[in-house]
Design a protein around this motif. Structure first.
Motif, mmCIF file in Angstrom:
data_model
loop_
_atom_site.group_PDB
_atom_site.id
_atom_site.type_symbol
_atom_site.label_atom_id
_atom_site.label_comp_id
_atom_site.label_asym_id
_atom_site.label_seq_id
_atom_site.Cartn_x
_atom_site.Cartn_y
_atom_site.Cartn_z
ATOM 1 N N ALA A 273 0.828 -1.217 0.000
ATOM 2 C CA ALA A 273 0.000 0.000 0.000
ATOM 3 C C ALA A 273 0.860 1.264 0.000
ATOM 4 N N GLN A 274 2.109 1.127 0.456
ATOM 5 C CA GLN A 274 3.023 2.269 0.444
ATOM 6 C C GLN A 274 3.843 2.215 -0.855
ATOM 7 N N ARG A 275 3.437 2.999 -1.783
ATOM 8 C CA ARG A 275 4.002 2.925 -3.129
ATOM 9 C C ARG A 275 5.399 3.528 -3.193
ATOM 10 N N TYR A 276 6.235 2.936 -4.041
ATOM 11 C CA TYR A 276 7.555 3.505 -4.325
ATOM 12 C C TYR A 276 7.353 4.922 -4.881
ATOM 13 N N PRO A 277 8.066 5.919 -4.376
ATOM 14 C CA PRO A 277 7.701 7.312 -4.679
ATOM 15 C C PRO A 277 8.101 7.819 -6.062
ATOM 16 N N PHE A 278 9.039 7.157 -6.735
ATOM 17 C CA PHE A 278 9.545 7.675 -8.008
ATOM 18 C C PHE A 278 9.130 6.784 -9.175
ATOM 19 N N ALA A 279 9.199 7.352 -10.378
ATOM 20 C CA ALA A 279 8.837 6.597 -11.584
ATOM 21 C C ALA A 279 9.852 5.509 -11.889
ATOM 22 N N GLN A 280 11.107 5.716 -11.491
ATOM 23 C CA GLN A 280 12.149 4.721 -11.704
ATOM 24 C C GLN A 280 13.106 4.747 -10.518
ATOM 25 N N PRO A 281 13.859 3.674 -10.299
ATOM 26 C CA PRO A 281 14.744 3.617 -9.133
ATOM 27 C C PRO A 281 15.876 4.644 -9.204
ATOM 28 N N HIS A 282 16.269 5.129 -8.036
ATOM 29 C CA HIS A 282 17.428 6.008 -7.874
ATOM 30 C C HIS A 282 18.227 5.487 -6.685
ATOM 31 N N ALA A 283 19.528 5.648 -6.737
ATOM 32 C CA ALA A 283 20.398 5.033 -5.739
ATOM 33 C C ALA A 283 20.101 5.503 -4.327
ATOM 34 N N GLN A 284 19.796 6.786 -4.177
ATOM 35 C CA GLN A 284 19.563 7.357 -2.846
ATOM 36 C C GLN A 284 18.366 8.302 -2.904
ATOM 37 N N ALA A 285 17.722 8.474 -1.777
ATOM 38 C CA ALA A 285 16.644 9.455 -1.659
ATOM 39 C C ALA A 285 16.873 10.285 -0.407
ATOM 40 N N VAL A 286 16.344 11.488 -0.441
ATOM 41 C CA VAL A 286 16.394 12.378 0.717
ATOM 42 C C VAL A 286 14.974 12.819 1.031
ATOM 43 N N LEU A 287 14.571 12.658 2.270
ATOM 44 C CA LEU A 287 13.307 13.203 2.749
ATOM 45 C C LEU A 287 13.630 14.487 3.499
ATOM 46 N N LEU A 288 13.134 15.605 3.017
ATOM 47 C CA LEU A 288 13.445 16.876 3.664
ATOM 48 C C LEU A 288 12.178 17.648 3.959
ATOM 49 N N GLU A 289 12.245 18.443 5.018
ATOM 50 C CA GLU A 289 11.068 19.196 5.428
ATOM 51 C C GLU A 289 11.473 20.576 5.940
ATOM 52 N N LEU A 290 10.703 21.574 5.560
ATOM 53 C CA LEU A 290 10.845 22.932 6.080
ATOM 54 C C LEU A 290 9.641 23.236 6.954
ATOM 55 N N SER A 291 9.863 23.929 8.060
ATOM 56 C CA SER A 291 8.783 24.409 8.921
ATOM 57 C C SER A 291 8.913 25.917 9.020
ATOM 58 N N ASP A 292 7.840 26.610 8.643
ATOM 59 C CA ASP A 292 7.886 28.074 8.525
ATOM 60 C C ASP A 292 6.868 28.702 9.469
#
Length: 476
Positions: A273-292
Motif C-alpha cells: 500500500a506504500q508505493r515507491y515514490p519515483f517513476a524509476q529507481p534512484h540510488a539514494q533518496a532524501v526526505l526533507l522538510e521545512l517548517s515556517d
C-alpha cells in the motif's frame, strides 16, 4: 529482612496490586522482563509500579537499605537492553508507567512539566492543546515515555532544528540511588549556579538516578510545513543538497533524512500500500522538510527556490513534493516503516552510529566494501538523520540465506569492522539508542582510559553501592 518481608513492605508502600511477583503473576510480569527486540530476557524478584515521585522515592530507599538492585523502566521500547533485568532474579524492575501526569503547561514561558511515564505522544498533544510544539518525534512516540527519552537522550527526526532530548530539557526531578528526591524542575534558560546536575542524568540510562519528571522546552507551532522526497545519485550528492538547503532555508530546515533505494524497495515489498515514490529507481533518496512560522506562501517560495537550484546544479534527479498534510504524512510514513519492513524481512545486524556530517558519505563509501569483503552479498539497509550525522547502518543477509545462520556467522566480525570504521571517521557507536547492555563493553573499548575512569568515578560518587541499574552503560 527476607524476600517475603521486603515484598510485604513494598505492598505497604505502593499497594499490593502494584507489586507483581511470583509464579502466579508470571504472565503479568513477562512484558517487563524482555526488551522490545526480544534480544534480552531477564528475571526479577518483583515488578514495582509506584504512582508518583514520593512513592518512587520510598521504594528506592527501601531497595537501597536492603541492597536490592533496581532497573528503572519506562515504555520498554529501548533498543539496547538498558531497561531489562539480569537473569539472577534478585533485581526489581521499577516501572514508571503510572507517573503519567502533565503537571503544568506554561505557554508564556514556553515550557511544559510532565512526569516520566507520560507517553511522548501525550506530551506532544498537551503542547499542541496549548498552541505550542514539543518537537521531539520518533517512530515509537505512541509507546515510549518521556523519562525513557531523556534517559537515552533520544534524537528523532527534528534534531537538525531543535536538538536532541538533552537540548530540549530545562529541568529534572530525580530520585537518587539512596531514595533522596531532588527537585530540579526549573523552567530557566539561564541558571549559572554551579555544576549542571541535570545533564548528568540525561543519557545515563538510569545508572545515576531515576528520573520522575521533567520540564521541557516548547516552541511556536509552525504556520506551514513543506515536505519532499528527492532522488540523488550518491550520499555525497545528498550532502550537497543538505548544504544547499541550509543556505536557502537556514533554521527553517527541520528534517533531512537519507534513505537508500534498497530501504524504499524493502518497504514497498512488505507493505504494498506504500508505493515507491519515483517513476524509476534512484540510488539514494532524501526526505526533507521545512517548517515556517511566517506563512505557507513564504514556505513554498523558499522550497521552490531550493528545488529549482538543486535541479539546475544537477544535485537532484527527481522529486516528489507533498501538496497537503496527507501526502506529507505518507512520505514520513515511508521513512518510519523501514524498521518495520526490516522486521518483516528477518533479523539483521543493526548499528546506530554517528559521524561528523561532513564525513557521512566518506564513511559509507569506505565501509560498504569492507562489509562486502566479510559477508559477500550482504544487503545494506542504510538510512538515517543525515542532518545530524546519525545513520542506521544495518546489514541484511544475502537473498536466500537464513537470517539466523547469517547472524551467527557474521554479526561479530561485521560489527567490529563497522565500529572500527566509525572510530576511524571520528564518530560514535551509539548515536540515539544508548548503550544499555548491548554496547556497554564496545563503548569502553573505543573510549579513552581517561574517559572511562571519569565515568566510573561519577558512578561511584552517585551510586556507591551499585544498586541503580547495574550492568548497564559501564562494564562491571
Amino acid at each position: 529482612m527476607n524476600d517475603n518481608e521486603f515484598l510485604r513492605a513494598c505492598d505497604a508502600l505502593i499497594g499490593a496490586p502494584h507489586v507483581l511477583r511470583g509464579a502466579d503473576q508470571a504472565h503479568d510480569m513477562a512484558p517487563y522482563l524482555s526488551d522490545w527486540r526480544k534480544r534480552y530476557t531477564g528475571r526479577a524478584l518483583a515488578v514495582l509500579r509506584p504512582a508518583d515521585a514520593q512513592q518512587t522515592a520510598a521504594i528506592v530507599k527501601l531497595c537501597a537499605e536492603h541492597d536490592i538492585a533496581m532497573v528503572p523502566q519506562g515504555g520498554n521500547t529501548g533498543l539496547a537492553g538498558g531497561a531489562t533485568p539480569d537473569v539472577s532474579g534478585r533485581q526489581v524492575v521499577i516501572s514508571l508507567r503510572r507517573l503519567d501526569r502533565i503537571r503544568q503547561v506554561d505557554a508564556a514561558n514556553h515550557t511544559l512539566t510532565a512526569e516520566a511515564g507520560c507517553l511522548l505522544a501525550n506530551v506532544q498533544q498537551a503542547a499542541q492543546n496549548a498552541g505550542r510544539l514539543f518537537p521531539l518525534s520518533l517512530a515509537a512516540e505512541g509507546s515510549c515515555t518521556l523519562g525513557g527519552n531523556l534517559s537515552t537522550n533520544a534524537g528523532g527526526t527534528a534534531v537538525l532544528r531543535y536538538g536532541n532530548a538533552r537540548e530540549l530539557c530545562l529541568g529534572l526531578e530525580v530520585v537518587m540511588p539512596d531514595g533522596a528526591l531532588w527537585d530540579g524542575l526549573r523552567g530557566l534558560r539561564k541558571d549559572n549556579t554551579g555544576y549542571d546536575l541535570r545533564d548528568l542524568f540525561i543519557g545515563a540510562e538510569g545508572t545515576l538516578g531515576l528520573i520522575t519528571a521533567a520540564t521541557v522546552k516548547l516552541f511556536p507551532r509552525p504556520a506551514a510545513r513543506m515536505t519532499a522526497m528527492a532522488a540523488v545519485r550518491t550520499p555525497a550528492a545528498a550532502l550537497a543538497l543538505l548544504n544547499l538547503a541550509q543556505e536557502v532555508a537556514g533554521p527553517l530546515l527541520t528534517g533531512f533524512e537519507l534513505i537508500s533505494d534498497f530501504c524504499l524497495q524493502l518497504v514497498s515489498h512488505h507493505f504494498p500500500a506504500q508505493r515507491y515514490p519515483f517513476a524509476q529507481p534512484h540510488a539514494q533518496a532524501v526526505l526533507l522538510e521545512l517548517s515556517d512560522n511566517e506563512s505557507e506562501t513564504h514556505a513554498r517560495q523558499l522550497f521552490e527556490r531550493l528545488m529549482e537550484t538543486a535541479f539546475a546544479r544537477g544535485i537532484v534527479e527527481d522529486a516528489v513534493v507533498a501538496q497537503n498534510l496527507q501526502q506529507s504524512q505518507a512520505l514520513w510514513h515511508l521513512r518510519e516503516s523501514i524498521p518495520l519492513a526490516q522486521a518483516e524481512a528477518g533479523l539483521n545486524i543493526k548499528h546506530d552510529i554517528a559521524v561528523p556530517v561532513s564525513r557521512v558519505a566518506d564513511f559509507i563509501d569506505a565501509t560498504d566494501p569492507i562489509v562486502q569483503r566479510i559477508a559477500p552479498g550482504a544487503r545494506m539497509v542504510t538510512f538515517g538523520h543525515l542532518g545530524d550525522g546519525n545513520l542506521h547502518y544495518n546489514v541484511m543477509a544475502p537473498e536466500g540465506v537464513d537470517a539466523h545462520t547469517f547472524l551467527r556467522q557474521f554479526q561479530a566480525p561485521v560489527t567490529r569492522a563497522v565500529f572500527d570504521s566509525v572510530h576511524a571517521h571520528h564518530g560514535t557507536i551509539s548515536a540515539e539508542h544508548g548503550l544499555g547492555q548491548l554496547k556497554r563493553d564496545e563503548a569502553a573499548h573505543y573510549k579513552s582510559p581517561v574517559e572511562v575512569a571519569l565515568m566510573r568515578r561519577l558512578k561511584i560518587a552517585f551510586d556507591p553501592n551499585g544498586v541503580m541499574n547495574p550492568g548497564k552503560v559501564l562494564p562491571d
